[in-house]
Motif scaffolding. Sequence first.
Motif, short mmCIF file in Angstrom:
data_model
loop_
_atom_site.label_atom_id
_atom_site.label_comp_id
_atom_site.label_asym_id
_atom_site.label_seq_id
_atom_site.Cartn_x
_atom_site.Cartn_y
_atom_site.Cartn_z
N HIS A 87 2.80 5.94 -0.87
CA HIS A 87 1.37 5.57 -0.86
C HIS A 87 1.14 4.34 0.00
O HIS A 87 0.16 4.28 0.75
CB HIS A 87 0.87 5.32 -2.28
CG HIS A 87 0.38 6.55 -2.98
ND1 HIS A 87 0.00 7.69 -2.34
CD2 HIS A 87 0.20 6.82 -4.29
CE1 HIS A 87 -0.39 8.60 -3.19
NE2 HIS A 87 -0.27 8.10 -4.40
N ARG A 88 2.02 3.37 -0.10
CA ARG A 88 1.84 2.14 0.69
C ARG A 88 1.93 2.45 2.19
O ARG A 88 1.11 1.98 2.97
CB ARG A 88 2.88 1.09 0.28
CG ARG A 88 2.53 -0.29 0.77
CD ARG A 88 3.42 -1.35 0.14
NE ARG A 88 3.10 -1.64 -1.24
CZ ARG A 88 2.02 -2.30 -1.65
NH1 ARG A 88 1.15 -2.72 -0.79
NH2 ARG A 88 1.82 -2.54 -2.92
N ALA A 89 2.90 3.27 2.60
CA ALA A 89 3.03 3.62 4.01
C ALA A 89 1.84 4.43 4.52
O ALA A 89 1.51 4.37 5.70
CB ALA A 89 4.32 4.41 4.23
N GLU A 90 1.16 5.16 3.61
CA GLU A 90 -0.03 5.93 3.98
C GLU A 90 -1.28 5.06 4.02
O GLU A 90 -2.38 5.56 4.27
CB GLU A 90 -0.24 7.08 2.99
CG GLU A 90 0.87 8.11 3.00
CD GLU A 90 0.84 9.01 4.23
OE1 GLU A 90 -0.26 9.42 4.64
OE2 GLU A 90 1.90 9.28 4.78
N GLY A 91 -1.14 3.76 3.72
CA GLY A 91 -2.26 2.84 3.80
C GLY A 91 -2.91 2.47 2.48
O GLY A 91 -3.93 1.79 2.46
N SER A 92 -2.32 2.89 1.38
CA SER A 92 -2.90 2.59 0.07
C SER A 92 -2.61 1.16 -0.35
O SER A 92 -1.55 0.61 -0.05
CB SER A 92 -2.35 3.52 -1.00
OG SER A 92 -2.80 4.84 -0.79
N ASP A 93 -3.56 0.58 -1.07
CA ASP A 93 -3.38 -0.70 -1.73
C ASP A 93 -2.96 -0.38 -3.16
O ASP A 93 -3.68 0.30 -3.88
CB ASP A 93 -4.69 -1.49 -1.71
CG ASP A 93 -4.59 -2.82 -2.42
OD1 ASP A 93 -3.52 -3.45 -2.34
OD2 ASP A 93 -5.58 -3.22 -3.07
N ILE A 94 -1.77 -0.83 -3.57
CA ILE A 94 -1.22 -0.54 -4.89
C ILE A 94 -1.38 -1.78 -5.75
O ILE A 94 -0.91 -2.86 -5.38
CB ILE A 94 0.28 -0.17 -4.81
CG1 ILE A 94 0.53 0.90 -3.75
CG2 ILE A 94 0.82 0.22 -6.17
CD1 ILE A 94 -0.03 2.24 -4.06
N ARG A 95 -2.02 -1.63 -6.91
CA ARG A 95 -2.22 -2.76 -7.82
C ARG A 95 -1.73 -2.42 -9.21
O ARG A 95 -2.11 -1.40 -9.78
CB ARG A 95 -3.69 -3.13 -7.88
CG ARG A 95 -4.21 -3.65 -6.57
CD ARG A 95 -5.55 -4.32 -6.74
NE ARG A 95 -6.06 -4.71 -5.45
CZ ARG A 95 -5.90 -5.91 -4.93
NH1 ARG A 95 -5.26 -6.83 -5.59
NH2 ARG A 95 -6.42 -6.20 -3.75
N LEU A 96 -0.88 -3.30 -9.75
CA LEU A 96 -0.45 -3.20 -11.13
C LEU A 96 -1.53 -3.86 -11.99
O LEU A 96 -1.76 -5.06 -11.88
CB LEU A 96 0.90 -3.89 -11.34
CG LEU A 96 1.44 -3.89 -12.76
CD1 LEU A 96 1.77 -2.47 -13.21
CD2 LEU A 96 2.68 -4.77 -12.84
#
Length: 157
Positions: A87-96
């Motif tokens: 997801h990160r490589a696809e441009g997503s912002d990941i938030r816990l």
Amino acid sequence: MSALLLLLGLGAPARADIAPARADIEMIFASCGASQGVAYFFEGGLVGPGQGGWLKDGVTDGGIALVKLDGKLDILFKDATGNRYSHRAEGSDIRLIAADPDGSYLVIATNPKGKSAEHFLFKVNEYGVGTLVWGTIRTDTPASKSSLMTAECGPKK
């Protein structure tokens, strides 16, 4: 997974089909298999007139893993065709959003470029066994939809 295990850097057992051995994966928090659930499909794109609405949905032979990669959280995804994505490589912002001592992890992934948002609620024990409930909202795919799915987590049987 307990907060103590997280502090010690110990993760769940990996499902090699989702998160194959990679030197850059620092920790696997949860690794889950195929997903099944329901989705609301909007008419347009691949969905013809009168074919929209609530339908069964799923990712057969797919998988999702919550990992720490290069010091940051990421969601690795294996689709039904066997392709793997970060997801990160696809441009997503990941938030816990939350990580509780009972093994619950609430994660949000947003991708303005992909016009999507996803939520992931992992609930796993100290061995990585448990359940993932996740949903997606997409407007820029062959079929705009909103879905809710579940997947079993833990070592592959």
